[in-house]
Motif scaffolding. Structure first.
Motif, PDB file in Angstrom:
ATOM      1  N   LYS A 141       0.827  -1.216   0.000  1.00  0.00           N
ATOM      2  CA  LYS A 141       0.000   0.000   0.000  1.00  0.00           C
ATOM      3  C   LYS A 141       0.860   1.265   0.000  1.00  0.00           C
ATOM      4  CE  LYS A 141      -4.010  -2.051   2.104  1.00  0.00           C
ATOM      5  NZ  LYS A 141      -4.275  -2.799   3.304  1.00  0.00           N
ATOM      6  N   SER A 160       4.138   3.873  -1.033  1.00  0.00           N
ATOM      7  CA  SER A 160       5.005   4.320  -2.113  1.00  0.00           C
ATOM      8  C   SER A 160       6.344   4.721  -1.510  1.00  0.00           C
ATOM      9  CB  SER A 160       4.374   5.515  -2.813  1.00  0.00           C
ATOM     10  OG  SER A 160       4.221   6.552  -1.880  1.00  0.00           O
ATOM     11  N   PRO A 169       7.812   7.752  -1.630  1.00  0.00           N
ATOM     12  CA  PRO A 169       7.682   8.990  -0.852  1.00  0.00           C
ATOM     13  C   PRO A 169       7.069   8.753   0.527  1.00  0.00           C
ATOM     14  CG  PRO A 169       6.965   9.388  -3.083  1.00  0.00           C
ATOM     15  CD  PRO A 169       7.220   7.917  -2.970  1.00  0.00           C
ATOM     16  N   TYR A 170       6.122   7.812   0.626  1.00  0.00           N
ATOM     17  CA  TYR A 170       5.504   7.544   1.919  1.00  0.00           C
ATOM     18  C   TYR A 170       6.500   6.873   2.871  1.00  0.00           C
ATOM     19  CZ  TYR A 170       2.003   6.596   5.400  1.00  0.00           C
ATOM     20  OH  TYR A 170       1.313   6.591   6.590  1.00  0.00           O
ATOM     21  N   VAL A 221       9.695   7.381   2.822  1.00  0.00           N
ATOM     22  CA  VAL A 221      10.588   8.472   3.242  1.00  0.00           C
ATOM     23  C   VAL A 221       9.910   9.267   4.362  1.00  0.00           C
ATOM     24  CG1 VAL A 221      11.620  10.664   2.491  1.00  0.00           C
ATOM     25  CG2 VAL A 221      11.813   8.654   1.054  1.00  0.00           C
ATOM     26  N   LEU A 222       8.624   9.526   4.186  1.00  0.00           N
ATOM     27  CA  LEU A 222       7.849  10.253   5.204  1.00  0.00           C
ATOM     28  C   LEU A 222       7.909   9.525   6.549  1.00  0.00           C
ATOM     29  CD1 LEU A 222       5.163  12.481   5.110  1.00  0.00           C
ATOM     30  CD2 LEU A 222       4.112  10.368   5.765  1.00  0.00           C
ATOM     31  N   VAL A 224      11.721   9.623   7.971  1.00  0.00           N
ATOM     32  CA  VAL A 224      12.153  10.923   8.503  1.00  0.00           C
ATOM     33  C   VAL A 224      11.356  11.265   9.759  1.00  0.00           C
ATOM     34  CG1 VAL A 224      12.400  13.397   7.998  1.00  0.00           C
ATOM     35  CG2 VAL A 224      12.927  11.728   6.243  1.00  0.00           C
ATOM     36  N   SER A 225      10.064  10.955   9.767  1.00  0.00           N
ATOM     37  CA  SER A 225       9.246  11.221  10.954  1.00  0.00           C
ATOM     38  C   SER A 225       9.782  10.423  12.139  1.00  0.00           C
ATOM     39  CB  SER A 225       7.788  10.822  10.715  1.00  0.00           C
ATOM     40  OG  SER A 225       7.302  11.432   9.589  1.00  0.00           O
ATOM     41  N   ILE A 241       8.795  12.768  15.340  1.00  0.00           N
ATOM     42  CA  ILE A 241       7.480  13.413  15.223  1.00  0.00           C
ATOM     43  C   ILE A 241       6.454  12.382  14.767  1.00  0.00           C
ATOM     44  CG2 ILE A 241       8.142  15.828  14.871  1.00  0.00           C
ATOM     45  CD1 ILE A 241       8.073  15.346  11.864  1.00  0.00           C
ATOM     46  N   LYS A 242       5.240  12.600  15.253  1.00  0.00           N
ATOM     47  CA  LYS A 242       4.174  11.646  14.937  1.00  0.00           C
ATOM     48  C   LYS A 242       3.515  12.021  13.631  1.00  0.00           C
ATOM     49  CE  LYS A 242       2.230   9.518  19.035  1.00  0.00           C
ATOM     50  NZ  LYS A 242       1.147   9.569  20.004  1.00  0.00           N
ATOM     51  N   ILE A 243       3.231  11.022  12.831  1.00  0.00           N
ATOM     52  CA  ILE A 243       2.459  11.274  11.613  1.00  0.00           C
ATOM     53  C   ILE A 243       1.008  11.431  12.062  1.00  0.00           C
ATOM     54  CG2 ILE A 243       1.814  10.388   9.350  1.00  0.00           C
ATOM     55  CD1 ILE A 243       4.328   8.685   9.409  1.00  0.00           C
ATOM     56  N   PRO A 244       0.384  12.553  11.759  1.00  0.00           N
ATOM     57  CA  PRO A 244      -0.991  12.761  12.223  1.00  0.00           C
ATOM     58  C   PRO A 244      -1.918  11.627  11.792  1.00  0.00           C
ATOM     59  CG  PRO A 244      -0.114  14.770  11.288  1.00  0.00           C
ATOM     60  CD  PRO A 244       0.891  13.709  11.019  1.00  0.00           C
ATOM     61  N   ALA A 275      -4.772  11.475  10.686  1.00  0.00           N
ATOM     62  CA  ALA A 275      -5.587  11.697   9.481  1.00  0.00           C
ATOM     63  C   ALA A 275      -4.980  11.016   8.254  1.00  0.00           C
ATOM     64  CB  ALA A 275      -5.726  13.179   9.207  1.00  0.00           C
ATOM     65  N   PHE A 276      -3.694  10.661   8.365  1.00  0.00           N
ATOM     66  CA  PHE A 276      -3.015  10.066   7.221  1.00  0.00           C
ATOM     67  C   PHE A 276      -3.443   8.626   6.964  1.00  0.00           C
ATOM     68  CE2 PHE A 276      -1.087  13.767   6.940  1.00  0.00           C
ATOM     69  CZ  PHE A 276       0.206  13.945   7.340  1.00  0.00           C
TER      70      PHE A 276
END
Lengths: 365, 77
Positions: B53, B55, B57-58, B60-61, B64-65, B70-73, B75-76
């Motif tokens: 599911k 990609s 870029p995800y 990488v997100l 890095v988070s 830092i927490k990924i909100p 809503a993602f």
């Protein structure tokens, strides 16, 4: 189609300017600063001048080599290849995000009913076509388009003259300078620092003197247009720029000259698409060149379509909501990109200088 | 139906590239092409089957988070 290109200094300028304007035209740079976003842009550009100097120094040090060749020379074949593969991942992520952003934009304001995957396929395939044609065609396209983008930015600003409220700029100086610096850092990495990808192309275009002239003035044109757009958005929308997804688009929608000249946002959307197309194509081209160099291939032509398939899939899956996109742009991307735009470049430069010094000191028999 | 479309698209890509690849004597090129092509095809099939599911870029997100703490909100998700 690969090798040395007859690209003029003016075309390099246009290419750089269009690349910088690329996705930055869509989003409001320094959006978190609201009415002080122009300060963020200036801070980012001042910081970029240091990066520019670094890139220029690297180009001058080894004029005939690309970024990938420089990495191999500095770190040796093994480590150099690993670093080059990291760069390719960065280019790939950047390309997927750029394509994803443009598809999001088209899908949310122009072609709302069209399935997103179809837009992604068409955008990527047109970019693939340009990449197959080579850098010269991309540079020629940029030369025409930069003029259109520049003129449109000025004309649209003039047409919005009656909507401009100069009190929107007050207070002129922000209270939170730390936020300005943080925003400047974001703007340094997006879009100015992204010009690092040109280090993998420049060696094809001629000597460092010719290229750096176009590079510098292209950045100046880019930052000028960005500043004009930011100031216009603030003057028209005021603090609302903070909350708008596409502030430039929202401000241009307000153009209404005697109920005759309206809906100018269509022109702006076309501009966005052209700038984004040039950016996507340039990154795509660098990615293909990188693969060609790392795997010692004669041509990159055969790699274009399989890469397109991977980009389509990644761009389609990249971010499901705009909130996620903004989070990536401001909280994640700067910290990821700075590794490639500054840290690795600095390391390469230091290693090359050390190697040069050691080479000089070694006694000759 | 989606599986058939995916396979036909990749078949189309291969048919476009085939004449060029046939002419080319460079084995390296064919290997790199083969790897990219199979990764693309496998990725497309895995996405369609719901097994994958994410990609790049995800990823990488997420990475890095994690490193930034830092927490990924929510809503993602």
């Amino acid at each position: 189609m690969e090798g040395k290109y007859p690209v003029s200094s003016r075309q390099v300028l246009a290419l750089i300017a269009m690349f910088i304007l690329g996705t930055s035209l869509l989003f409001s740079l320094g959006q978190e600063l609201g009415r002080h976003s122009w300060l963020g842009i200036i801070t980012g550009f001042i910081a970029f001048l240091f990066l520019f100097w670094l890139y220029y120094f690297l180009l001058k040090l080894e004029p005939g080599k690309s970024l990938f060749g420089l990495n191999e020379q500095a770190f040796g074949r093994g480590l150099g290849t690993v670093i080059n593969l990291w760069y390719l991942i960065y280019f790939f992520v950047l390309l997927s995000v750029v394509v994803g952003n443009f598809v999001d934009f088209i899908n949310s304001v122009i072609l709302i009913q069209t399935p997103e995957i179809l837009l992604t396929i068409f955008l990527t395939l047109t970019a693939a076509y340009a990449v197959k044609k080579g850098l010269e065609s991309i540079a020629r396209l940029s030369e025409i388009m930069v003029f259109c983008v520049f003129t449109t930015a000025i004309v649209v600003t003039l047409l919005l003259f009656d909507k401009i409220d100069t009190t929107n700029f007050w207070p002129l100086w922000p209270q939170n300078w730390a936020l300005v610096l943080r925003s400047g850092f974001s703007i340094l990495t997006f879009p100015f620092g992204e010009t690092v990808i040109f280090l993998s192309i420049f060696y094809q275009l001629g000597g460092p003197q010719k290229v750096s002239k176009g590079f510098f003035w292209g950045s100046v044109v880019g930052v000028f247009v960005l500043l004009v757009i930011a100031l216009r958005n603030i003057a028209v929308l005021g603090e609302f720029v903070k909350f708008s997804t596409y502030p430039a688009y929202d401000s241009v929608r307000l153009i209404n000259i005697a109920r005759f000249i309206t809906r100018a946002e269509v022109v702006i959307s076309l501009n966005y698409m052209f700038a984004g197309y040039v950016k996507a194509t340039t990154v795509y081209y660098s990615l293909c060149l990188g693969l060609k160099e790392i795997f010692r291939l004669k041509t990159y032509q055969h790699l274009v379509l399989p890469i397109a398939a991977l980009v389509i899939l990644n761009a389609h899956l990249s971010f499901s909501t705009n909130v996620q996109n903004v989070f990536f742009a401001f909280e994640v991307y700067p910290f990821f990109a700075i590794i490639f735009q500054l840290i690795l470049i600095l390391a390469t430069l230091i290693m090359l200088l050390i190697k040069k010094q050691l080479g000089r000191r070694r006694p000759t028999i | 139906m989606t599986y058939i479309s995916i396979i036909s698209i990749f078949l189309g890509i291969f048919l476009i590239d085939y004449p060029g690849l046939k002419k080319d004597k460079d084995l390296n090129e064919k290997i790199v092409y083969g790897i990219l092509f199979s990764v693309g095809l496998a990725y497309a099939l895995l996405i369609n089957s719901g097994l994958v599911k994410n990609s790049l870029p995800y990823l990488v997100l997420q990475a890095v988070s994690f490193f930034r703490g830092i927490k990924i909100p929510p809503a993602f998700h």
